[in-house]
Design a protein around this motif. Structure first.
Motif, PDB file in Angstrom:
ATOM      1  N   ILE B  34       0.852  -1.187   0.000  1.00  0.00           N
ATOM      2  CA  ILE B  34       0.000   0.000   0.000  1.00  0.00           C
ATOM      3  C   ILE B  34       0.890   1.239   0.000  1.00  0.00           C
ATOM      4  CG2 ILE B  34      -1.793   1.250   1.274  1.00  0.00           C
ATOM      5  CD1 ILE B  34      -2.428  -1.575   2.582  1.00  0.00           C
ATOM      6  N   LEU B  35       0.723   2.065  -1.028  1.00  0.00           N
ATOM      7  CA  LEU B  35       1.569   3.240  -1.166  1.00  0.00           C
ATOM      8  C   LEU B  35       0.713   4.488  -1.325  1.00  0.00           C
ATOM      9  CD1 LEU B  35       4.090   1.810  -3.787  1.00  0.00           C
ATOM     10  CD2 LEU B  35       4.608   2.291  -1.388  1.00  0.00           C
ATOM     11  N   SER B  36       1.231   5.608  -0.800  1.00  0.00           N
ATOM     12  CA  SER B  36       0.598   6.906  -0.996  1.00  0.00           C
ATOM     13  C   SER B  36       1.398   7.666  -2.037  1.00  0.00           C
ATOM     14  CB  SER B  36       0.568   7.667   0.327  1.00  0.00           C
ATOM     15  OG  SER B  36       0.208   9.012   0.094  1.00  0.00           O
ATOM     16  N   GLY B  37       0.753   8.031  -3.126  1.00  0.00           N
ATOM     17  CA  GLY B  37       1.438   8.768  -4.171  1.00  0.00           C
ATOM     18  C   GLY B  37       2.188   7.844  -5.122  1.00  0.00           C
ATOM     19  N   ASN B  40       6.975   6.424  -5.011  1.00  0.00           N
ATOM     20  CA  ASN B  40       7.543   5.376  -4.173  1.00  0.00           C
ATOM     21  C   ASN B  40       7.691   4.076  -4.943  1.00  0.00           C
ATOM     22  OD1 ASN B  40       7.152   7.079  -1.774  1.00  0.00           O
ATOM     23  ND2 ASN B  40       4.998   6.633  -2.145  1.00  0.00           N
ATOM     24  N   ASP B 200      -2.212   4.794  -4.168  1.00  0.00           N
ATOM     25  CA  ASP B 200      -3.471   5.542  -4.072  1.00  0.00           C
ATOM     26  C   ASP B 200      -4.665   4.600  -4.220  1.00  0.00           C
ATOM     27  OD1 ASP B 200      -1.987   7.785  -3.554  1.00  0.00           O
ATOM     28  OD2 ASP B 200      -2.055   8.556  -5.580  1.00  0.00           O
ATOM     29  N   ALA B 201      -5.689   5.010  -4.958  1.00  0.00           N
ATOM     30  CA  ALA B 201      -6.916   4.208  -4.984  1.00  0.00           C
ATOM     31  C   ALA B 201      -6.712   2.890  -5.744  1.00  0.00           C
ATOM     32  CB  ALA B 201      -8.043   5.012  -5.621  1.00  0.00           C
ATOM     33  N   PRO B 202      -7.286   1.804  -5.236  1.00  0.00           N
ATOM     34  CA  PRO B 202      -7.121   0.502  -5.893  1.00  0.00           C
ATOM     35  C   PRO B 202      -7.884   0.414  -7.214  1.00  0.00           C
ATOM     36  CG  PRO B 202      -8.545   0.294  -3.962  1.00  0.00           C
ATOM     37  CD  PRO B 202      -8.075   1.713  -4.004  1.00  0.00           C
ATOM     38  N   GLY B 223      -5.669  -4.676  -1.677  1.00  0.00           N
ATOM     39  CA  GLY B 223      -5.217  -3.439  -1.058  1.00  0.00           C
ATOM     40  C   GLY B 223      -6.138  -2.954   0.049  1.00  0.00           C
ATOM     41  N   SER B 224      -7.164  -3.747   0.362  1.00  0.00           N
ATOM     42  CA  SER B 224      -8.169  -3.295   1.339  1.00  0.00           C
ATOM     43  C   SER B 224      -8.417  -4.334   2.425  1.00  0.00           C
ATOM     44  CB  SER B 224      -9.498  -3.010   0.632  1.00  0.00           C
ATOM     45  OG  SER B 224      -9.320  -2.088  -0.416  1.00  0.00           O
ATOM     46  N   VAL B 226      -8.309  -6.202   5.934  1.00  0.00           N
ATOM     47  CA  VAL B 226      -8.161  -5.812   7.331  1.00  0.00           C
ATOM     48  C   VAL B 226      -8.537  -7.025   8.190  1.00  0.00           C
ATOM     49  CG1 VAL B 226     -10.479  -4.799   7.396  1.00  0.00           C
ATOM     50  CG2 VAL B 226      -8.750  -3.997   8.997  1.00  0.00           C
ATOM     51  N   ALA B 314      -3.995  -4.303  10.638  1.00  0.00           N
ATOM     52  CA  ALA B 314      -4.779  -4.312  11.867  1.00  0.00           C
ATOM     53  C   ALA B 314      -5.926  -3.326  11.715  1.00  0.00           C
ATOM     54  CB  ALA B 314      -3.890  -3.919  13.040  1.00  0.00           C
TER      55      ALA B 314
END
Lengths: 161, 315
Positions: B34-37, B40, B200-202, B223-224, B226, B314
C-alpha cells in the motif's frame, strides 16, 4: 461572549470557517507525550454512515510542507484505517479538509453543515512518527445527539456536540 | 536388500513425479503493498522455503518475474540480485492504481517408454534438461533404429542401478517425442505467483482473467484487507468459477508463535473463498487444482496452482 467562543475555533488550512448555527462541532485533543524525539502526529477524522456507504473525510492533518523525494503525503498510509476508508481516493491538498500537523492541545473542528440527517460513526485516527497509532470511534446522530470517547496513548478526548 | 532397492526405485519415481512446490513453498514478500502517491517503490524478497517468508532454503530465479502496471502494460523490475537464500528486486510504482508483480509459468512434462526404457519430457525442477534436444542417435533424430541414449554425443552414459532414468533420456518438449513411443504420460502445469501493490486508490484491471488455468478475482481487494473483516476471493478455472479448489492460507512469522495457524480451505460452489484472518500480517495463500482438461491435447491431465501474498492490516 464573542471572545470566549471565537478563539476555540481554530483556523483550518483553507482559511476561515464559519460554524453555522446548529452544526455539530468535534473537539479533538492531541495529548502531550513525554518522549525525547517527538513529532506531531498525522491525524484524520471522518464520518461513516452507520448503515454503510461512503465515508466522508472531515479533516486530515499531515506534513503539508515537506516535499522532495519523500513528501509529507508519503506517510498518509500510516493512517491505515482512514487511508482504506477514503484517504487513498482524496486529492490533496483538499480545501477545507487538509491542513498542517498540530501541536498537543485541543482543537475544534466543525462537522460539515450539509450532512444528511442520520446516524454516523465519527472516527479519529492518529499516527506519530517513532510513536504509535490509535483509532477512536464515536457514534453520533445528526442532528442532535453528540457523544464522547477517548484514546489512551495517541489521542485524548474526542467529543462531538 | 531387495526391499531396499525396490524402495529406492519407488522413491526415485516418486521424486520425479511429485511437485516440489508442496515441500518448499515459493513466496514473494513485498516491503509493502500500500503506497501513498506515485513517487515510491517496493522492494521484494523472493525465495522458497518450508515456512513462508523465512529465507532459509533457496533463492527464487528472477528471470521470469514480470510487472504489470495498473493499466496492464508491462513494467520492469530494478536492481535484481540473487542471494544464497533469497533473491531481491525493486519495482518503482510510478503510476496510480493496482500493479501486479510475479511469475506465470506453463509447461508440459511427463514420461514415455521407448524400447523398454523410460524417457522424461520437460525440465525437472526448473533445471534445463540434460542432454536434451534432438541429436543424432536420439529418438526421432537422424539415426532411425538407433537406441536412444547411446551414440548421442550429449549426456553422460547411463549409470546402472541409480533410479530408472538415464540422465540422457530427457527431452525438452513433447514435440520431440518419437512416433514409436509408448506409455506416453504427459501433464500440463500452469502455475502463477503474484503480488499486488496499490498506489493511491485501488483498481481492478490487473485482475481481469485471461481465461486459462487457475486465476483469482478479488471480491475484497488485496489493497483493502483488514484483520477483522473476512477476505473473499473468487477462483476461476479457464475463466469460470472454480468450485472445491483447495487453498492453503498461512500467516508469516511462524517462528514467533506456537501453532502454524495454517488454514486448509476450499472454494464454494460459486468459486468464492472465504478467509478469516487470525492476526494482522503478511499471508501466503496458495490454491491448487488438478483436472483433465489440459490446453495441450497431448497431455492427459493438468495441474494448476495460484499463489499470492496478501497484506492484512490491523483494524
Amino acid at each position: 461572549m464573542k471572545s470566549k467562543v471565537l478563539p476555540a475555533v481554530p483556523l483550518l488550512a483553507a482559511g476561515t470557517i464559519a460554524s453555522p448555527a446548529g452544526a455539530a462541532t468535534v473537539s479533538v485533543t492531541i495529548p502531550r507525550v513525554a518522549v525525547a524525539e517527538y513529532h506531531k502526529p498525522y491525524v484524520a477524522g471522518w464520518l461513516e454512515p452507520a448503515d454503510g456507504g461512503a465515508a466522508r473525510t472531515v479533516f486530515v492533518w499531515y506534513d503539508i510542507k515537506k516535499g522532495g523525494n519523500e513528501p509529507g503525503t508519503k506517510w498518509l498510509v500510516d493512517l491505515r484505517s482512514w487511508w482504506r476508508k477514503g484517504g487513498r481516493s482524496l486529492r490533496l491538498p483538499a480545501d477545507g479538509v487538509s491542513g498542517a500537523t498540530r501541536a498537543p492541545g485541543t482543537y475544534q473542528i466543525p462537522l460539515p453543515a450539509n450532512l444528511p440527517a442520520g446516524q454516523y460513526v465519527l472516527k479519529v485516527e492518529a499516527a506519530r512518527e517513532s510513536g504509535g497509532r490509535e483509532l477512536v470511534s464515536v457514534p453520533i446522530t445528526i442532528p442532535g445527539k453528540g457523544g464522547s470517547s477517548s484514546g489512551k496513548a495517541e489521542l485524548g478526548a474526542v467529543t462531538i456536540r | 536388500m531387495r526391499f531396499n532397492s525396490l524402495l529406492a526405485a519407488t522413491a526415485a519415481v516418486c521424486s520425479a513425479i511429485a511437485t516440489p512446490a508442496l515441500a518448499h513453498s515459493q513466496w514473494l514478500l513485498p516491503s509493502t503493498t500500500i503506497l501513498s502517491g506515485t513517487g515510491n517503490g517496493v522492494t521484494v524478497d523472493a525465495g522458497a522455503s518450508t515456512s513462508p517468508f523465512f529465507a532459509d532454503h533457496v533463492a527464487m530465479n528472477l528471470d521470469d518475474v514480470k510487472v504489470w502496471e495498473a493499466d496492464g502494460t508491462e513494467g520492469k523490475i530494478d536492481n535484481p540480485a540473487r542471494g544464497r537464500y533469497r533473491s531481491t528486486f525493486d519495482v518503482m510504482v510510478d503510476k496510480p492504481g493496482t500493479w501486479k508483480i510475479g511469475v506465470e509459468q506453463s509447461s508440459v512434462s511427463g514420461s514415455f517408454m521407448l524400447d523398454g526404457e523410460m524417457w522424461r519430457v520437460g525440465s525437472m525442477r526448473g533445471r534445463p534438461p540434460m542432454g536434451a534436444g534432438l541429436r543424432p542417435g536420439a529418438p526421432g533424430g537422424e539415426a532411425p533404429g538407433g537406441r536412444p541414449g547411446q551414440g548421442g554425443p550429449g549426456g553422460p552414459p547411463p549409470e546402472g542401478g541409480r533410479g530408472r532414468f538415464d540422465p540422457a533420456h530427457v527431452l525438452a518438449t513433447p514435440a520431440d517425442i518419437p512416433a514409436n513411443a509408448t506409455d506416453v504420460k504427459l501433464s500440463e502445469r500452469i502455475s502463477r505467483n503474484f503480488i499486488f501493490v496499490t498506489a493511491d486508490a485501488p483498481t481492478m484491471t490487473v485482475f481481469k482473467p485471461v481465461g486459462k488455468g487457475l486465476e483469482m478475482e478479488p471480491i475484497t481487494h488485496p489493497g483493502s484487507l483488514v484483520a477483522d473483516e473476512e477476505g473473499q476471493f473468487r477462483f476461476l478455472v479457464d475463466g469460470k468459477p472454480a468450485a472445491g479448489v483447495a487453498v492453503t492460507v498461512v500467516p508469516g512469522g511462524k517462528r514467533f508463535r506456537e501453532a502454524e495457524e495454517a488454514q486448509e480451505l476450499k472454494t464454494g460452489a460459486d468459486g468464492v473463498l472465504h478467509v478469516k484472518w487470525p492476526i494482522p500480517g503478511m499471508y501466503w495463500l496458495s490454491a491448487e487444482l488438478d483436472d483433465h482438461h489440459p490446453g495441450d491435447p497431448r497431455a492427459a491431465e493438468r495441474r494448476m496452482s495460484y499463489t499470492t501474498t496478501l497484506e492484512v492490516v490491523a483494524p
